[in-house]
Write a protein that holds these residues in place. Structure first.
Motif, PDB file in Angstrom:
ATOM      1  N   MET A 106       0.820  -1.219   0.000  1.00 46.51           N
ATOM      2  CA  MET A 106       0.000   0.000   0.000  1.00 46.51           C
ATOM      3  C   MET A 106       0.848   1.261   0.000  1.00 46.51           C
ATOM      4  SD  MET A 106      -3.367  -0.642   2.314  1.00 46.51           S
ATOM      5  CE  MET A 106      -4.037   0.991   1.981  1.00 46.51           C
ATOM      6  N   GLU A 107       2.155   1.097  -0.131  1.00 48.53           N
ATOM      7  CA  GLU A 107       3.055   2.246  -0.193  1.00 48.53           C
ATOM      8  C   GLU A 107       2.686   3.105  -1.407  1.00 48.53           C
ATOM      9  OE1 GLU A 107       5.774   2.674   1.832  1.00 48.53           O
ATOM     10  OE2 GLU A 107       6.986   4.102   0.707  1.00 48.53           O
ATOM     11  N   PRO A 108       2.520   4.420  -1.226  1.00 44.83           N
ATOM     12  CA  PRO A 108       2.187   5.246  -2.390  1.00 44.83           C
ATOM     13  C   PRO A 108       3.253   5.109  -3.481  1.00 44.83           C
ATOM     14  CG  PRO A 108       1.982   6.529  -0.366  1.00 44.83           C
ATOM     15  CD  PRO A 108       2.594   5.223   0.016  1.00 44.83           C
ATOM     16  N   GLY A 109       2.793   4.866  -4.682  1.00 46.26           N
ATOM     17  CA  GLY A 109       3.716   4.758  -5.807  1.00 46.26           C
ATOM     18  C   GLY A 109       4.322   3.387  -6.000  1.00 46.26           C
ATOM     19  N   ALA A 110       3.952   2.413  -5.167  1.00 51.75           N
ATOM     20  CA  ALA A 110       4.503   1.061  -5.294  1.00 51.75           C
ATOM     21  C   ALA A 110       3.492   0.157  -5.992  1.00 51.75           C
ATOM     22  CB  ALA A 110       4.858   0.505  -3.921  1.00 51.75           C
ATOM     23  N   PHE A 111       3.943  -0.527  -7.036  1.00 52.36           N
ATOM     24  CA  PHE A 111       3.003  -1.393  -7.767  1.00 52.36           C
ATOM     25  C   PHE A 111       3.695  -2.628  -8.315  1.00 52.36           C
ATOM     26  CE2 PHE A 111       4.307   0.355 -11.979  1.00 52.36           C
ATOM     27  CZ  PHE A 111       4.947   1.510 -11.555  1.00 52.36           C
ATOM     28  N   LYS A 112       4.831  -2.997  -7.693  1.00 55.07           N
ATOM     29  CA  LYS A 112       5.625  -4.116  -8.215  1.00 55.07           C
ATOM     30  C   LYS A 112       5.104  -5.474  -7.764  1.00 55.07           C
ATOM     31  CE  LYS A 112       8.749  -4.234  -4.306  1.00 55.07           C
ATOM     32  NZ  LYS A 112       8.713  -5.585  -3.750  1.00 55.07           N
ATOM     33  N   ASP A 113       4.607  -5.562  -6.512  1.00 58.11           N
ATOM     34  CA  ASP A 113       4.175  -6.868  -6.014  1.00 58.11           C
ATOM     35  C   ASP A 113       2.920  -7.351  -6.737  1.00 58.11           C
ATOM     36  OD1 ASP A 113       6.295  -6.893  -4.271  1.00 58.11           O
ATOM     37  OD2 ASP A 113       5.147  -6.192  -2.540  1.00 58.11           O
TER      38      ASP A 113
END
Ligand SMILES: Cc1cc2nc3c(=O)[nH]c(=O)nc-3n(C[C@H](O)[C@H](O)[C@H](O)COP(=O)(O)O)c2cc1C
Ligand code: SF4
Ligand code: FES
Lengths: 453, 172
Positions: A106-113
């Motif tokens: 849910m980290e802003p800007g994180a979409f790798k997982d």
């Protein structure tokens, strides 16, 4: 079909023939929409790592992981082998032992997982099984963000495929190793990603972090030994076991081992995700892979590792994406997903967006977080609306210091102020200009971003 | 916050047989009952749309867990609703990568088109608006989740169609 036998055969062939990959994490992702399913995963050598691990002793597997220098991909970069070595071993170790995949992202800007969860659920399960075998654990959990619907569906089906094919349950592939995996879909809160808060959430409580010690490795879920690792960390394990620690170390371009899923979002020509060697210079990722800035936009700065990392500038483009190297520039690798700030978006508004998010997601335990972050949001809002005073900047600096590491129970607050403190450093003129001209200099320029409410 | 106090908590409702069966299944997987509480709340919500005071009490009686514990959990998490919501809950992303790409404009557009602000439900009970932070699709910004569908690269012009399709999907 006798699935066990076919796994056996493909393993033998796989170990003999397959050339060592340079992009292990994405090697199972093909153009086929169904590449996430068991049959396709196995055709490409999936579960070979597990098969091999099951022939080794627990300590041999742990030694290989330690030797690989794998560092956690969830943000902090803690050495995985070292973390695991604190788990009690032997016949008198407490049971059950738990192994948890942190798929909360849910980290802003994180979409790798999300990519790994949707496209390679079996790679995650294989990693979790290897981890479970290494630490002689009994039960695995996949703690996944509740609104990752496709990912949840794929993981659920993948788990069923495993139970149907003796890859989960009792006596896995005839090895005598027993392991079960449950999926927990989160009810949503950023703090659930913090490992001890995640454990509380699994126990059905509010997701507040726990005081440490005791560390989860010794007393975690239901008071039992527990390991929590990031999705991407688990994905590396099958390949380390399959191709060896030396191969893994050779993948990195600088000091850190392996590859990493890097990403770029913001006003670039080609936002997206790429698996690249550790140590790839930041500039290469932004310029070559993300295609540089979109027409009409210039780069003002960027957060190299997601919403809780310090801003860096174009002058840092040569810095390798390596944990310690980015640290030397006073930022962090974080999740490895770069957020680019362009010259038409107000840096005060960007920091305000982030601080508001962190303030809202604070669990409320520590004062610098519970009270400090909302106050920082109020001050930033004031400045953004042209009602700020120069003393507000000083107060913001104080609030950053109050939330420094060591002053709070978890890393949420220290992470929250990283973009803020670095923006105050690099973009101070922008803050002062807001105050002097009593309005946002960017709002006039680009009306599309005019109303930052 | 008076909405969910319409029915006093001393009035009980029964959990349905389906709800009970689903919750019983959860209990098999957890060593302690409390471990099932979040998933049990989600089950109730999936059947009733939201978690009212009365259904919370019913769950408390069924699981033999303190009402206060369950409420403290129910009010902590973003995706458990303690107020009634419309047929479709719109979750436009208000994370930073979406805002860098004009997400703010999209959210304002939804406000205008549906005449509601964040947290509100339209008069016809069709839509509730609850923006969520980063939805993990930042390279496709701006994005929105509704009806378990992820809408990517949303433009102002495409919003009426998206909302129309969502309305149609629920009227079937
Ligand atoms: C507020 C907060 C949120 C976090 N969110 C995540 C997350 O979503 N996913 C994740 O893997 N780690 C997250 N972490 C880091 C975890 O606490 C933990 O360090 C990590 O899961 C360990 O895995 P690793 O060693 O494989 O990186 C978060 C930490 C904090 C303080
Ligand atoms: S820093 Fe914030 S989120 Fe972390 S424990 Fe303290 S109050 Fe909770
Ligand atoms: S910021 Fe909107 S999806 Fe990440």
């Amino acid at each position: 079909m006798n699935s066990e036998q076919s796994i056996e055969q493909s393993t033998e062939q796989g170990r003999e023939q397959s050339p060592k990959p340079t992009k292990p994490l994405t090697r199972f992702i093909t153009d086929d929409d169904n590449c996430w399913q068991l049959s396709q995963y196995q055709n490409l050598g999936g579960y070979d790592g597990l098969k091999h691990a099951l022939t080794l002793s627990h300590t041999a597997v742990l030694d290989e992981i330690k030797a690989s220098n794998l560092r956690g991909r969830g943000g902090a970069g803690f050495p995985t082998g070292l973390k695991w070595s604190f788990v009690p071993q032997g016949d008198d170790a407490p049971r059950p032992k738990y192994m948890i995949v942190n798929a909360d992202e849910m980290e802003p800007g994180a979409f790798k997982d999300r990519l790994l969860l949707e496209k390679t659920p079996h790679q995650i399960i294989e990693g979790l099984l290897i981890g479970g075998y290494t630490l002689d654990a009994d039960i695995g959990y996949i703690f996944i963000r509740g609104d990752y619907y496709t990912a949840i569906q794929h993981i659920e089906i993948a788990l069923k495929e495993c139970y149907d094919n003796n890859l989960l349950g009792k006596d896995i592939l005839g090895s005598g190793f027993n392991f079960e995996i449950h999926i927990h879909t989160s009810a949503g809160r950023y703090i659930c990603g913090e490992e001890t808060a995640l454990i509380n959430s699994l126990e059905g409580k509010r997701a507040t972090p726990r005081a440490k010690p005791p560390f989860p490795q010794v007393a975690g879920l239901w008071g039992k030994p527990t390991i929590v690792n990031n999705v991407e960390t688990f994905c590396n394990l099958p390949h380390i076991i399959n191709f060896g620690a030396d191969w893994f170390k050779s993948l990195g371009r600088f000091k850190d081992s392996g590859t990493k899923i890097f990403g770029v979002s913001g006003r670039v020509k080609n936002p997206g995700l790429w698996e690249l060697p550790m140590g790839t210079p930041i500039g290469e990722i932004i310029e070559n892979y993300a295609g540089g800035m979109s027409d009409g936009y210039k780069l003002k700065g960027y957060l190299p590792g997601g919403g809780s990392t310090d801003f860096l500038l174009e002058k840092h483009f040569d810095t390798p994406m390596d944990y310690d190297e980015i640290g030397k520039q006073r930022s962090r690798m974080g999740t490895g997903t770069i957020i680019v700030l362009d010259d038409k978006y107000c840096p005060v508004a960007m920091v305000l967006n982030l601080v508001k998010f962190f303030a809202q997601e604070s669990c409320g335990w520590c004062t610098p977080c519970r009270d400090g972050l909302p106050w920082a949001a109020v001050l930033l809002e004031k400045i953004e609306q042209g009602k700020g005073e120069l003393t507000d900047i000083e107060q913001l600096e104080d609030l950053c210091k109050f939330a420094a590491p060591g002053n709070t129970f978890c890393a949420l607050a220290p992470g929250a102020v990283e973009p803020l403190q670095s923006a105050l450093n690099y973009f101070r003129d922008d803050f002062e200009q807001h105050i002097e001209q009593k309005s946002c200099p960017y709002c006039a320029q680009d009306h599309s971003e005019a109303a930052h409410d | 916050m008076t909405l969910h106090n319409e029915i006093p908590t001393n009035q009980t409702v029964e959990l349905s047989d389906v709800e009970k069966a689903q919750i019983d299944k959860l209990l098999l997987e957890t060593p302690y009952t409390s471990g099932a509480s979040i998933d049990a709340l989600k089950i109730i919500q999936s059947h009733r749309g939201w978690v009212s005071d009365t259904s919370l009490l019913a769950l408390s009686l069924y699981l033999n867990l303190p009402l206060g514990d369950l409420d403290s959990v129910a009010t902590f998490y973003n995706l458990i609703f303690r107020q009634p919501v419309g047929k479709v809950v719109l979750h436009p992303c208000d994370g930073i990568s979406c805002d860098l790409m004009g997400g703010q404009k999209i959210r304002l557009c939804i406000n205008k088109q549906l005449k509601i602000t964040n947290g509100q439900t339209t008069e016809d009970n069709q839509f509730t608006l609850i923006p969520l932070p980063c939805l993990g699709a930042c390279d496709k910004a701006p994005v929105m989740i509704a009806n378990q569908i992820l809408f990517e690269l949303i433009q102002e012009e495409s919003l009426p169609l998206i909302l129309n399709n969502l309305t149609e999907a629920t009227s079937k």
